[in-house]
Design a protein around this motif. Structure first.
Motif, PDB file in Angstrom:
ATOM      1  N   THR A  11       0.838  -1.202   0.000  1.00  0.00           N
ATOM      2  CA  THR A  11       0.000   0.000   0.000  1.00  0.00           C
ATOM      3  C   THR A  11       0.870   1.247   0.000  1.00  0.00           C
ATOM      4  O   THR A  11       0.611   2.194  -0.752  1.00  0.00           O
ATOM      5  CB  THR A  11      -0.950   0.004   1.213  1.00  0.00           C
ATOM      6  N   PHE A  12       1.908   1.259   0.834  1.00  0.00           N
ATOM      7  CA  PHE A  12       2.811   2.405   0.894  1.00  0.00           C
ATOM      8  C   PHE A  12       3.409   2.682  -0.488  1.00  0.00           C
ATOM      9  O   PHE A  12       3.399   3.821  -0.957  1.00  0.00           O
ATOM     10  CB  PHE A  12       3.923   2.160   1.914  1.00  0.00           C
ATOM     11  N   PHE A  13       3.893   1.636  -1.160  1.00  0.00           N
ATOM     12  CA  PHE A  13       4.518   1.837  -2.470  1.00  0.00           C
ATOM     13  C   PHE A  13       3.494   2.161  -3.556  1.00  0.00           C
ATOM     14  O   PHE A  13       3.787   2.937  -4.465  1.00  0.00           O
ATOM     15  CB  PHE A  13       5.386   0.636  -2.849  1.00  0.00           C
ATOM     16  N   ILE A  14       2.304   1.605  -3.460  1.00  0.00           N
ATOM     17  CA  ILE A  14       1.246   1.955  -4.415  1.00  0.00           C
ATOM     18  C   ILE A  14       0.872   3.432  -4.263  1.00  0.00           C
ATOM     19  O   ILE A  14       0.552   4.109  -5.238  1.00  0.00           O
ATOM     20  CB  ILE A  14       0.020   1.035  -4.238  1.00  0.00           C
ATOM     21  N   MET A  18       0.100   6.459  -6.796  1.00  0.00           N
ATOM     22  CA  MET A  18      -1.133   7.248  -6.693  1.00  0.00           C
ATOM     23  C   MET A  18      -0.817   8.737  -6.566  1.00  0.00           C
ATOM     24  O   MET A  18      -1.498   9.573  -7.159  1.00  0.00           O
ATOM     25  CB  MET A  18      -1.981   6.792  -5.498  1.00  0.00           C
ATOM     26  N   ALA A  19       0.219   9.052  -5.803  1.00  0.00           N
ATOM     27  CA  ALA A  19       0.623  10.462  -5.656  1.00  0.00           C
ATOM     28  C   ALA A  19       1.076  11.011  -7.002  1.00  0.00           C
ATOM     29  O   ALA A  19       0.709  12.128  -7.381  1.00  0.00           O
ATOM     30  CB  ALA A  19       1.729  10.594  -4.620  1.00  0.00           C
ATOM     31  N   TRP A  20       1.874  10.229  -7.737  1.00  0.00           N
ATOM     32  CA  TRP A  20       2.341  10.656  -9.065  1.00  0.00           C
ATOM     33  C   TRP A  20       1.140  10.863  -9.994  1.00  0.00           C
ATOM     34  O   TRP A  20       1.024  11.895 -10.650  1.00  0.00           O
ATOM     35  CB  TRP A  20       3.296   9.616  -9.648  1.00  0.00           C
ATOM     36  N   PHE A  21       0.257   9.876 -10.046  1.00  0.00           N
ATOM     37  CA  PHE A  21      -0.898   9.934 -10.941  1.00  0.00           C
ATOM     38  C   PHE A  21      -1.801  11.116 -10.587  1.00  0.00           C
ATOM     39  O   PHE A  21      -2.203  11.896 -11.461  1.00  0.00           O
ATOM     40  CB  PHE A  21      -1.689   8.617 -10.863  1.00  0.00           C
ATOM     41  N   TYR A  86       2.302   6.691   4.296  1.00  0.00           N
ATOM     42  CA  TYR A  86       2.716   7.471   3.134  1.00  0.00           C
ATOM     43  C   TYR A  86       2.371   8.941   3.340  1.00  0.00           C
ATOM     44  O   TYR A  86       3.180   9.821   3.011  1.00  0.00           O
ATOM     45  CB  TYR A  86       2.070   6.948   1.844  1.00  0.00           C
ATOM     46  N   GLY A  87       1.202   9.232   3.874  1.00  0.00           N
ATOM     47  CA  GLY A  87       0.815  10.622   4.143  1.00  0.00           C
ATOM     48  C   GLY A  87       1.758  11.296   5.119  1.00  0.00           C
ATOM     49  O   GLY A  87       2.156  12.445   4.928  1.00  0.00           O
ATOM     50  N   LEU A  88       2.147  10.568   6.162  1.00  0.00           N
ATOM     51  CA  LEU A  88       3.105  11.107   7.124  1.00  0.00           C
ATOM     52  C   LEU A  88       4.462  11.337   6.464  1.00  0.00           C
ATOM     53  O   LEU A  88       5.085  12.387   6.653  1.00  0.00           O
ATOM     54  CB  LEU A  88       3.254  10.159   8.316  1.00  0.00           C
ATOM     55  N   THR A  89       4.893  10.381   5.653  1.00  0.00           N
ATOM     56  CA  THR A  89       6.150  10.525   4.915  1.00  0.00           C
ATOM     57  C   THR A  89       6.072  11.713   3.974  1.00  0.00           C
ATOM     58  O   THR A  89       7.015  12.510   3.873  1.00  0.00           O
ATOM     59  CB  THR A  89       6.467   9.234   4.123  1.00  0.00           C
ATOM     60  N   TYR A  90       4.947  11.858   3.286  1.00  0.00           N
ATOM     61  CA  TYR A  90       4.752  12.980   2.375  1.00  0.00           C
ATOM     62  C   TYR A  90       4.871  14.309   3.124  1.00  0.00           C
ATOM     63  O   TYR A  90       5.541  15.229   2.682  1.00  0.00           O
ATOM     64  CB  TYR A  90       3.381  12.884   1.695  1.00  0.00           C
ATOM     65  N   PHE A  91       4.215  14.383   4.282  1.00  0.00           N
ATOM     66  CA  PHE A  91       4.271  15.600   5.086  1.00  0.00           C
ATOM     67  C   PHE A  91       5.711  15.899   5.518  1.00  0.00           C
ATOM     68  O   PHE A  91       6.185  17.034   5.386  1.00  0.00           O
ATOM     69  CB  PHE A  91       3.353  15.476   6.301  1.00  0.00           C
ATOM     70  N   LEU A  92       6.410  14.889   6.009  1.00  0.00           N
ATOM     71  CA  LEU A  92       7.790  15.087   6.471  1.00  0.00           C
ATOM     72  C   LEU A  92       8.732  15.450   5.327  1.00  0.00           C
ATOM     73  O   LEU A  92       9.548  16.361   5.452  1.00  0.00           O
ATOM     74  CB  LEU A  92       8.296  13.834   7.181  1.00  0.00           C
ATOM     75  N   GLY A 136       6.309  12.662  -8.952  1.00  0.00           N
ATOM     76  CA  GLY A 136       6.322  11.806  -7.774  1.00  0.00           C
ATOM     77  C   GLY A 136       6.953  12.510  -6.592  1.00  0.00           C
ATOM     78  O   GLY A 136       7.385  13.656  -6.672  1.00  0.00           O
ATOM     79  N   MET A 137       7.028  11.801  -5.465  1.00  0.00           N
ATOM     80  CA  MET A 137       7.661  12.397  -4.300  1.00  0.00           C
ATOM     81  C   MET A 137       8.963  11.691  -3.959  1.00  0.00           C
ATOM     82  O   MET A 137      10.003  12.322  -3.877  1.00  0.00           O
ATOM     83  CB  MET A 137       6.737  12.347  -3.085  1.00  0.00           C
ATOM     84  N   LEU A 138       8.942  10.393  -3.779  1.00  0.00           N
ATOM     85  CA  LEU A 138      10.127   9.661  -3.347  1.00  0.00           C
ATOM     86  C   LEU A 138      10.953   9.131  -4.515  1.00  0.00           C
ATOM     87  O   LEU A 138      12.159   8.922  -4.382  1.00  0.00           O
ATOM     88  CB  LEU A 138       9.721   8.494  -2.441  1.00  0.00           C
ATOM     89  N   LEU A 139      10.298   8.906  -5.640  1.00  0.00           N
ATOM     90  CA  LEU A 139      10.976   8.396  -6.831  1.00  0.00           C
ATOM     91  C   LEU A 139      11.032   9.497  -7.878  1.00  0.00           C
ATOM     92  O   LEU A 139      10.058  10.215  -8.076  1.00  0.00           O
ATOM     93  CB  LEU A 139      10.240   7.176  -7.388  1.00  0.00           C
ATOM     94  N   PHE A 140      12.154   9.608  -8.541  1.00  0.00           N
ATOM     95  CA  PHE A 140      12.351  10.658  -9.536  1.00  0.00           C
ATOM     96  C   PHE A 140      13.355  10.160 -10.557  1.00  0.00           C
ATOM     97  O   PHE A 140      14.043   9.158 -10.328  1.00  0.00           O
ATOM     98  CB  PHE A 140      12.834  11.955  -8.864  1.00  0.00           C
ATOM     99  N   PRO A 141      13.468  10.828 -11.704  1.00  0.00           N
ATOM    100  CA  PRO A 141      14.415  10.386 -12.731  1.00  0.00           C
ATOM    101  C   PRO A 141      15.843  10.312 -12.186  1.00  0.00           C
ATOM    102  O   PRO A 141      16.290  11.160 -11.416  1.00  0.00           O
ATOM    103  CB  PRO A 141      14.298  11.459 -13.811  1.00  0.00           C
ATOM    104  N   PHE A 142      16.546   9.270 -12.586  1.00  0.00           N
ATOM    105  CA  PHE A 142      17.889   8.997 -12.082  1.00  0.00           C
ATOM    106  C   PHE A 142      18.859  10.135 -12.378  1.00  0.00           C
ATOM    107  O   PHE A 142      19.828  10.348 -11.646  1.00  0.00           O
ATOM    108  CB  PHE A 142      18.403   7.672 -12.681  1.00  0.00           C
TER     109      PHE A 142
END
Length: 148
Positions: A11-14, A18-21, A86-92, A136-142
């Motif tokens: 769920t966290f990784f999905i 979802m955040a990207w989409f 994920y929401g907490l991670t997003y906030f932080l 996205g938030m945690l993943l981005f182009p290399f």
């Protein structure tokens, strides 16, 4: 127990997808009027109309908690906790680390942290809803990681 941990992690990784989409097709799409103040500060308030999206996902998380609580969906707790985490991670990461809504983590100088900030800066160089990148938030182009 293992299933619940797996569902939580999935769920966290999905949620990153979802955040990207949501960011690319909803925030920079038909709900731009709620997200625009995040790109161009047109207000004096600490709160942004963009914070509405945080409330939306909090409600979804609460719904899964309730589905679990009322024994409608056994894995509802794991899903609700994954969305919450994920929401907490997003906030932080997004609100505190990147945008400094609270003055914390200012001196983080890890390569991933620098790359994350750079990718987000590339997203915010576009003030309009078109021609965006790095949704996205945690993943981005290399390339941002290589240049950090």
């Amino acid at each position: 127990m293992g299933l619940y941990i797996l569902v939580f992690i999935l769920t966290f990784f999905i949620m990153e997808f979802m955040a990207w989409f949501t960011h690319k097709y909803v925030m920079h799409g038909f709900l731009w009027h709620l997200h625009a103040d995040h790109h161009k500060k047109d207000h004096d308030s600490w709160f942004e109309r963009n914070d509405t999206f945080f409330v939306f996902y909090a409600v979804i998380s609460i719904i899964f908690f309730l589905l679990w609580r009322y024994e409608i969906l056994e894995i509802g707790l794991a899903i609700g906790l994954g969305i919450f985490a994920y929401g907490l991670t997003y906030f932080l990461v997004h609100d505190i680390f990147i945008h400094q809504r609270f003055k914390l983590f200012r001196n983080a100088n890890h390569k991933y942290a620098r790359a994350l900030r750079r990718a987000h800066k590339m997203h915010h160089k576009h003030l309009g809803k078109d021609k965006g990148e790095c949704f996205g938030m945690l993943l981005f182009p290399f390339k941002h990681y290589k240049n950090a």
